[in-house]
Design a protein around this motif. Structure first.
Motif, PDB file in Angstrom:
ATOM      1  N   LYS A  38      -4.161  -8.721 -28.823  1.00  0.00           N
ATOM      2  CA  LYS A  38      -4.066 -10.252 -28.880  1.00  0.00           C
ATOM      3  C   LYS A  38      -2.784 -10.567 -28.931  1.00  0.00           C
ATOM      4  O   LYS A  38      -2.300 -11.732 -28.670  1.00  0.00           O
ATOM      5  CB  LYS A  38      -4.953 -10.404 -29.939  1.00  0.00           C
ATOM      6  CG  LYS A  38      -4.440 -10.360 -31.297  1.00  0.00           C
ATOM      7  CD  LYS A  38      -5.429 -10.606 -32.272  1.00  0.00           C
ATOM      8  CE  LYS A  38      -5.114 -10.538 -33.752  1.00  0.00           C
ATOM      9  NZ  LYS A  38      -6.024 -10.840 -34.783  1.00  0.00           N
ATOM     10  N   ASP A  80      -1.218 -10.520 -25.488  1.00  0.00           N
ATOM     11  CA  ASP A  80      -1.978 -11.633 -24.649  1.00  0.00           C
ATOM     12  C   ASP A  80      -1.189 -12.900 -25.086  1.00  0.00           C
ATOM     13  O   ASP A  80      -1.218 -13.747 -24.361  1.00  0.00           O
ATOM     14  CB  ASP A  80      -3.560 -11.641 -25.032  1.00  0.00           C
ATOM     15  CG  ASP A  80      -3.993 -10.269 -24.576  1.00  0.00           C
ATOM     16  OD1 ASP A  80      -3.537  -9.663 -23.533  1.00  0.00           O
ATOM     17  OD2 ASP A  80      -5.275  -9.989 -24.969  1.00  0.00           O
ATOM     18  N   ALA A  81      -0.964 -13.183 -26.360  1.00  0.00           N
ATOM     19  CA  ALA A  81      -0.463 -14.223 -26.796  1.00  0.00           C
ATOM     20  C   ALA A  81       1.040 -14.533 -25.905  1.00  0.00           C
ATOM     21  O   ALA A  81       1.244 -15.910 -25.624  1.00  0.00           O
ATOM     22  CB  ALA A  81       0.130 -14.403 -28.165  1.00  0.00           C
ATOM     23  N   LYS A 121       1.722 -13.476 -23.054  1.00  0.00           N
ATOM     24  CA  LYS A 121       1.169 -13.838 -21.746  1.00  0.00           C
ATOM     25  C   LYS A 121       0.713 -15.317 -21.545  1.00  0.00           C
ATOM     26  O   LYS A 121       1.093 -16.088 -20.498  1.00  0.00           O
ATOM     27  CB  LYS A 121       0.040 -12.982 -21.217  1.00  0.00           C
ATOM     28  CG  LYS A 121       0.573 -11.383 -21.069  1.00  0.00           C
ATOM     29  CD  LYS A 121      -0.860 -10.834 -20.712  1.00  0.00           C
ATOM     30  CE  LYS A 121      -0.167  -9.080 -20.475  1.00  0.00           C
ATOM     31  NZ  LYS A 121      -1.234  -8.291 -20.024  1.00  0.00           N
ATOM     32  N   GLU A 122      -0.012 -15.759 -22.622  1.00  0.00           N
ATOM     33  CA  GLU A 122      -0.032 -17.447 -22.630  1.00  0.00           C
ATOM     34  C   GLU A 122       1.050 -18.181 -22.584  1.00  0.00           C
ATOM     35  O   GLU A 122       1.128 -19.306 -21.964  1.00  0.00           O
ATOM     36  CB  GLU A 122      -0.845 -17.477 -23.678  1.00  0.00           C
ATOM     37  CG  GLU A 122      -2.194 -16.964 -23.677  1.00  0.00           C
ATOM     38  CD  GLU A 122      -3.334 -17.343 -24.948  1.00  0.00           C
ATOM     39  OE1 GLU A 122      -2.769 -18.365 -25.771  1.00  0.00           O
ATOM     40  OE2 GLU A 122      -4.056 -16.437 -25.112  1.00  0.00           O
ATOM     41  N   PHE A 123       2.330 -17.532 -23.017  1.00  0.00           N
ATOM     42  CA  PHE A 123       3.613 -18.323 -22.789  1.00  0.00           C
ATOM     43  C   PHE A 123       4.055 -18.151 -21.316  1.00  0.00           C
ATOM     44  O   PHE A 123       5.266 -18.680 -21.049  1.00  0.00           O
ATOM     45  CB  PHE A 123       4.758 -17.872 -23.868  1.00  0.00           C
ATOM     46  CG  PHE A 123       4.280 -18.523 -25.122  1.00  0.00           C
ATOM     47  CD1 PHE A 123       4.487 -19.866 -25.377  1.00  0.00           C
ATOM     48  CD2 PHE A 123       3.849 -17.931 -26.451  1.00  0.00           C
ATOM     49  CE1 PHE A 123       4.213 -20.505 -26.759  1.00  0.00           C
ATOM     50  CE2 PHE A 123       3.651 -18.306 -27.735  1.00  0.00           C
ATOM     51  CZ  PHE A 123       3.733 -19.692 -27.779  1.00  0.00           C
TER      52      PHE A 123
END
Length: 176
Positions: free
Chosen positions: A137, A140-141, A143-145
């Motif tokens: 996670k 993944d965080a 990747k959200e940026f």
């Protein structure tokens, strides 16, 4: 003074001299880290390849981010020599004194995007002994940026590189 005797340029193998000569000609001296790794050709050439591929060549991360990682990890590891060297390199790359000081005060002091702060904080966490606790996670965080797998891998590789160089510098008391 270093804990072991460091070779001078003329004492290095011809193959290392060939690689080190441009540094010597450009700067007028070889840093202690170059002298230390020159004790072993395999270590010298492996380290030189990492420097070339991670730090000097254009990659998926900007030079600003790579230098921020260098400064943050070196400061985190208590490697004064590497902090000093990378302050100079950051200046040569165009980072202002103000930006360098912000970096050295810590991630939250840097005037940058939340995404860059997240990546830099992730690198600090990745540099720790308990980095095995990093969870999917957290990646993944990033990747959200907007960071992709290659950029995240590169950031962690640079982090690992500085853990390596800082360890060599600190153990052998370079720059003291």
């Amino acid at each position: 003074m270093a804990h072991i005797k460091l070779p001078e340029f003329e004492d290095m193998s011809p193959e290392i001299q060939e690689k080190a000569r441009p540094i010597l000609e450009k700067t007028g001296q070889l840093g202690e880290i170059f002298k230390l790794i020159a004790l072993d050709e395999k270590i010298y050439f492996a380290t030189d390849m990492m420097v070339q591929k991670y730090l000097l060549e254009k990659t998926t991360l900007s030079y600003d981010i790579k230098e921020a990682i260098a400064l943050l990890i070196s400061k985190e590891n208590g490697c004064k020599m590497c902090v000093d060297v990378h302050k100079s390199i950051a200046k040569m790359l165009g980072l202002s004194e103000e930006k360098i000081e912000q970096i050295l005060q810590g991630v939250e002091s840097i005037n940058t995007t939340e995404g860059e702060k997240a990546l830099l904080n992730f690198c600090i966490k990745a540099s720790k002994k308990d980095n095995y606790k990093i969870e999917k996670k957290e990646i993944d965080a990033l990747k959200e940026f907007g960071y992709n797998d290659v950029q995240i891998l590169e950031a962690v590789a640079i982090t690992g590189y500085f853990n390596y160089i800082n360890t060599l510098s600190n153990v052998f008391a370079l720059g003291e």
